[in-house]
Scaffold this motif. Structure first.
Motif, mmCIF file in Angstrom:
data_model
loop_
_atom_site.group_PDB
_atom_site.id
_atom_site.type_symbol
_atom_site.label_atom_id
_atom_site.label_comp_id
_atom_site.label_asym_id
_atom_site.label_seq_id
_atom_site.Cartn_x
_atom_site.Cartn_y
_atom_site.Cartn_z
ATOM 1 N N VAL A 154 -1.559 19.263 7.360
ATOM 2 C CA VAL A 154 -1.834 17.650 7.628
ATOM 3 C C VAL A 154 -2.764 17.259 6.657
ATOM 4 C CG1 VAL A 154 -1.892 18.073 10.179
ATOM 5 C CG2 VAL A 154 -3.890 18.519 8.822
ATOM 6 N N LEU A 155 -2.661 15.898 6.454
ATOM 7 C CA LEU A 155 -3.622 14.871 5.629
ATOM 8 C C LEU A 155 -4.989 14.517 6.489
ATOM 9 C CD1 LEU A 155 -1.210 13.374 3.391
ATOM 10 C CD2 LEU A 155 -2.972 14.944 2.491
ATOM 11 N N PRO A 156 -6.039 14.961 6.437
ATOM 12 C CA PRO A 156 -6.988 14.138 7.229
ATOM 13 C C PRO A 156 -7.257 12.777 7.093
ATOM 14 C CG PRO A 156 -8.027 15.471 5.462
ATOM 15 C CD PRO A 156 -6.846 15.870 5.582
ATOM 16 N N GLY A 157 -7.184 11.962 7.953
ATOM 17 C CA GLY A 157 -7.561 10.375 7.739
ATOM 18 C C GLY A 157 -8.704 10.270 8.798
ATOM 19 N N PRO A 158 -8.840 8.730 8.807
ATOM 20 C CA PRO A 158 -9.860 8.235 9.762
ATOM 21 C C PRO A 158 -9.569 8.278 11.236
ATOM 22 C CG PRO A 158 -8.554 6.329 8.787
ATOM 23 C CD PRO A 158 -8.195 7.577 8.080
ATOM 24 N N ALA A 197 -10.078 0.529 -10.806
ATOM 25 C CA ALA A 197 -10.326 -0.838 -10.723
ATOM 26 C C ALA A 197 -9.368 -1.576 -11.861
ATOM 27 C CB ALA A 197 -11.658 -0.903 -10.922
ATOM 28 N N GLU A 198 -8.720 -1.054 -12.819
ATOM 29 C CA GLU A 198 -7.950 -1.882 -13.636
ATOM 30 C C GLU A 198 -6.701 -2.547 -13.098
ATOM 31 O OE1 GLU A 198 -8.042 -0.696 -18.106
ATOM 32 O OE2 GLU A 198 -9.002 1.315 -17.149
ATOM 33 N N ALA A 199 -6.342 -1.737 -12.053
ATOM 34 C CA ALA A 199 -5.131 -1.893 -11.159
ATOM 35 C C ALA A 199 -5.401 -3.019 -10.200
ATOM 36 C CB ALA A 199 -4.295 -0.892 -10.544
ATOM 37 N N ALA A 200 -6.696 -3.665 -10.136
ATOM 38 C CA ALA A 200 -7.111 -4.498 -8.838
ATOM 39 C C ALA A 200 -6.052 -5.654 -8.743
ATOM 40 C CB ALA A 200 -8.312 -4.885 -8.960
ATOM 41 N N GLY A 201 -5.556 -6.388 -9.941
ATOM 42 C CA GLY A 201 -4.843 -7.471 -9.811
ATOM 43 C C GLY A 201 -3.277 -7.108 -9.545
ATOM 44 N N GLN A 202 -2.902 -6.008 -9.446
ATOM 45 C CA GLN A 202 -1.347 -5.638 -9.378
ATOM 46 C C GLN A 202 -1.043 -5.771 -7.945
ATOM 47 O OE1 GLN A 202 0.588 -4.604 -12.257
ATOM 48 N NE2 GLN A 202 -1.490 -5.279 -13.176
ATOM 49 N N SER A 203 0.430 -5.876 -7.657
ATOM 50 C CA SER A 203 0.999 -5.793 -6.685
ATOM 51 C C SER A 203 1.225 -4.284 -6.246
ATOM 52 C CB SER A 203 2.509 -6.387 -6.625
ATOM 53 O OG SER A 203 2.227 -7.675 -6.689
ATOM 54 N N TRP A 204 1.003 -3.988 -4.813
ATOM 55 C CA TRP A 204 0.833 -2.702 -4.559
ATOM 56 C C TRP A 204 1.985 -2.367 -3.472
ATOM 57 C CZ3 TRP A 204 -2.327 1.701 -5.745
ATOM 58 C CH2 TRP A 204 -3.606 1.248 -6.692
ATOM 59 N N ILE A 205 2.411 -0.908 -3.748
ATOM 60 C CA ILE A 205 3.419 -0.747 -2.806
ATOM 61 C C ILE A 205 3.299 0.418 -1.620
ATOM 62 C CG2 ILE A 205 5.891 0.359 -2.877
ATOM 63 C CD1 ILE A 205 6.262 -0.839 -5.572
ATOM 64 N N VAL A 206 3.157 0.296 -0.505
ATOM 65 C CA VAL A 206 2.488 1.318 0.492
ATOM 66 C C VAL A 206 3.102 0.684 1.765
ATOM 67 C CG1 VAL A 206 0.265 0.475 0.608
ATOM 68 C CG2 VAL A 206 0.888 2.899 1.110
ATOM 69 N N LYS A 207 3.761 1.645 2.607
ATOM 70 C CA LYS A 207 3.865 1.158 4.051
ATOM 71 C C LYS A 207 2.665 1.295 4.807
ATOM 72 C CE LYS A 207 6.880 2.218 7.821
ATOM 73 N NZ LYS A 207 7.745 3.078 8.460
ATOM 74 N N ARG A 208 2.267 0.244 5.693
ATOM 75 C CA ARG A 208 1.221 0.335 6.431
ATOM 76 C C ARG A 208 1.289 1.403 7.705
ATOM 77 N NH1 ARG A 208 0.655 -5.060 4.768
ATOM 78 N NH2 ARG A 208 -1.078 -5.709 3.785
ATOM 79 N N PRO A 209 2.271 1.087 8.682
ATOM 80 C CA PRO A 209 2.223 1.775 9.885
ATOM 81 C C PRO A 209 2.651 3.198 9.865
ATOM 82 C CG PRO A 209 3.811 0.140 10.020
ATOM 83 C CD PRO A 209 3.247 0.008 8.608
ATOM 84 N N ASN A 210 2.228 4.195 10.376
ATOM 85 C CA ASN A 210 2.901 5.383 10.861
ATOM 86 C C ASN A 210 2.900 5.933 9.202
ATOM 87 O OD1 ASN A 210 3.760 7.622 11.953
ATOM 88 N ND2 ASN A 210 6.030 7.009 11.666
ATOM 89 N N ASN A 211 1.986 5.868 8.341
ATOM 90 C CA ASN A 211 1.682 6.326 7.027
ATOM 91 C C ASN A 211 0.640 7.206 6.948
ATOM 92 O OD1 ASN A 211 2.556 7.115 4.398
ATOM 93 N ND2 ASN A 211 2.500 5.013 3.767
ATOM 94 N N ASP A 212 0.661 8.399 6.250
ATOM 95 C CA ASP A 212 -0.656 9.004 6.241
ATOM 96 C C ASP A 212 -1.293 8.593 4.902
ATOM 97 O OD1 ASP A 212 -1.018 10.679 8.368
ATOM 98 O OD2 ASP A 212 0.082 12.129 7.481
ATOM 99 N N TYR A 214 -1.398 5.365 3.537
ATOM 100 C CA TYR A 214 -1.771 4.027 3.712
ATOM 101 C C TYR A 214 -3.380 3.966 3.756
ATOM 102 C CZ TYR A 214 -3.311 -0.528 5.545
ATOM 103 O OH TYR A 214 -3.988 -1.703 5.376
ATOM 104 N N PRO A 215 -3.955 4.575 4.800
ATOM 105 C CA PRO A 215 -5.376 4.909 4.503
ATOM 106 C C PRO A 215 -6.088 5.501 3.282
ATOM 107 C CG PRO A 215 -4.856 6.504 6.296
ATOM 108 C CD PRO A 215 -3.604 5.499 5.762
ATOM 109 N N LEU A 216 -5.522 6.508 2.985
ATOM 110 C CA LEU A 216 -5.840 6.991 1.582
ATOM 111 C C LEU A 216 -5.821 5.951 0.530
ATOM 112 C CD1 LEU A 216 -4.035 10.613 1.839
ATOM 113 C CD2 LEU A 216 -6.526 9.979 2.405
ATOM 114 N N THR A 227 -9.496 -4.574 -2.835
ATOM 115 C CA THR A 227 -8.674 -4.507 -1.678
ATOM 116 C C THR A 227 -7.239 -4.563 -2.246
ATOM 117 O OG1 THR A 227 -10.164 -5.396 -0.074
ATOM 118 C CG2 THR A 227 -7.808 -5.470 0.437
ATOM 119 N N PRO A 228 -6.520 -3.972 -2.040
ATOM 120 C CA PRO A 228 -5.111 -3.978 -2.688
ATOM 121 C C PRO A 228 -4.255 -5.127 -2.050
ATOM 122 C CG PRO A 228 -4.979 -2.034 -1.559
ATOM 123 C CD PRO A 228 -6.571 -2.576 -1.411
ATOM 124 N N ARG A 229 -3.445 -5.667 -2.979
ATOM 125 C CA ARG A 229 -2.513 -6.885 -2.460
ATOM 126 C C ARG A 229 -1.310 -6.056 -2.012
ATOM 127 N NH1 ARG A 229 1.030 -10.370 -5.196
ATOM 128 N NH2 ARG A 229 0.113 -9.775 -7.104
#
Length: 313
Positions: A154-158, A197-212, A214-216, A227-229
């Motif tokens: 497992v990956l511990p998350g919130p 922090a240098e990637a703050a202005g980039q578009s980000w690829i990650v699935k939100r629901p049911n994905n360990d 995302y919170p990481l 906050t990633p876009r």
């Protein structure tokens, strides 16, 4: 692993009460246990009747656990632990380690650690059969409690149970650094590495629901001050990498995941803190001494040591 289920020895309604204590509502408990809300309510009513105590009190649309319910829960946890320990001790009487070892975990952990561990088990304990199921961490914890698996990666998350949760024995297996994955030729594709922090202005690829993952990702970006876009919600690593290769965004790529043969660059992250993923093994408390579980945990530790010692690609 079990010759018969825990439910045959310990009233399964105690598990329902434990799930209610964890999830807070009858509806959420029903969803977690794959039951209907009416079935959950009925089982708890019957348990209260048989025990001769009040277990629940209505509180608007919710229910509250009574002091008697907390007493029952305390003893239910002790019963489960003692039964696991009893099964472990009985299994130790056998002349050889044999049976079915059930393992679940997130995909990257199963690929890098679970599969090599299963190979080691096959070589060192030829009478052991491994059955592997891919699930997100929250489902792995539920499967452990439901006696549907024996060892979880497992990956511990919130939302994960804390390591102090008395129902589980959780042990750190591997700390895995994360890198930034960008298209080849990207301005951040620097071999010396970059600050997240240098990637703050980039578009980000990650699935939100049911994905360990995302919170990481959110925690790492928050620690870096932004906050990633999120533009594309994709989960499977090859699909994520393909989108990165075509310039649709960036993502965090764990070191444990092999780099695909695509036009992408893995960029080391510098600064403090460096994003990492911590893989834990989780088993039901009391079961770690069972020969099957002990053999699997040993094989997983060997796989983790081999992975940590391997040169980075």
């Amino acid at each position: 692993m079990k010759p018969f289920s825990l439910a045959y020895m310990i009233d399964h309604r105690l598990h329902v009460l434990q799930a209610l204590a964890e999830h807070g509502t009858v509806t959420a408990t029903a969803g977690a246990l794959h039951l209907t809300p009416s079935a959950v309510s009925q089982q708890l009513r019957l348990l209260a009747r048989d025990l001769g105590v009040e277990l629940l009190r209505p509180d608007g649309r919710r229910v509250l656990l009574t002091p008697a319910a907390h007493i029952v829960l305390r003893h239910a946890g002790a019963l489960r632990t003692q039964w696991e320990a009893a099964q472990a001790e009985l299994a130790q009487q056998g002349a050889s380690t044999q049976g079915t070892l059930r393992m679940c975990g997130v995909s990257s952990a199963l690929a890098a650690l679970g599969a090599p561990a299963a190979v080691r088990l096959r070589e060192t304990h030829p009478l052991v059969e491994s059955l592997i199921v891919e699930e997100e961490s929250s489902e792995c914890y539920r499967m452990l409690l439901g006696d549907e698996t024996d060892v979880a990666l497992v990956l511990p998350g919130p939302d994960a149970p804390p390591v102090t949760d008395a129902r589980f024995e959780q042990t750190l297996l591997l700390t895995d650094r994360q890198d930034l994955l960008v298209p080849e030729g990207h301005r951040l594709a620097r071999p010396e590495g970059v600050e997240l922090a240098e990637a703050a202005g980039q578009s980000w690829i990650v699935k939100r629901p049911n994905n360990d993952t995302y919170p990481l990702v959110m925690a790492a970006c928050t620690a870096a001050g932004f906050t990633p876009r999120i533009t594309h919600q994709v989960k499977e690593w090859y699909a994520v990498s393909s989108l990165v290769a075509e310039g649709f965004g960036v993502c965090l790529m764990p070191r444990i995941v092999p780099l695909p043969q695509l036009a992408v660059t893995r960029v080391p992250l510098r600064g403090t803190p460096v994003p990492v993923r911590r893989f834990l093994t989780a088993v039901r408390r009391g079961s770690a001494a069972h020969p099957l579980v002990a053999a699997a945990l040993h094989a997983l530790r060997e796989a983790a040591s081999a992975h940590a010692a391997a040169p980075e690609s």
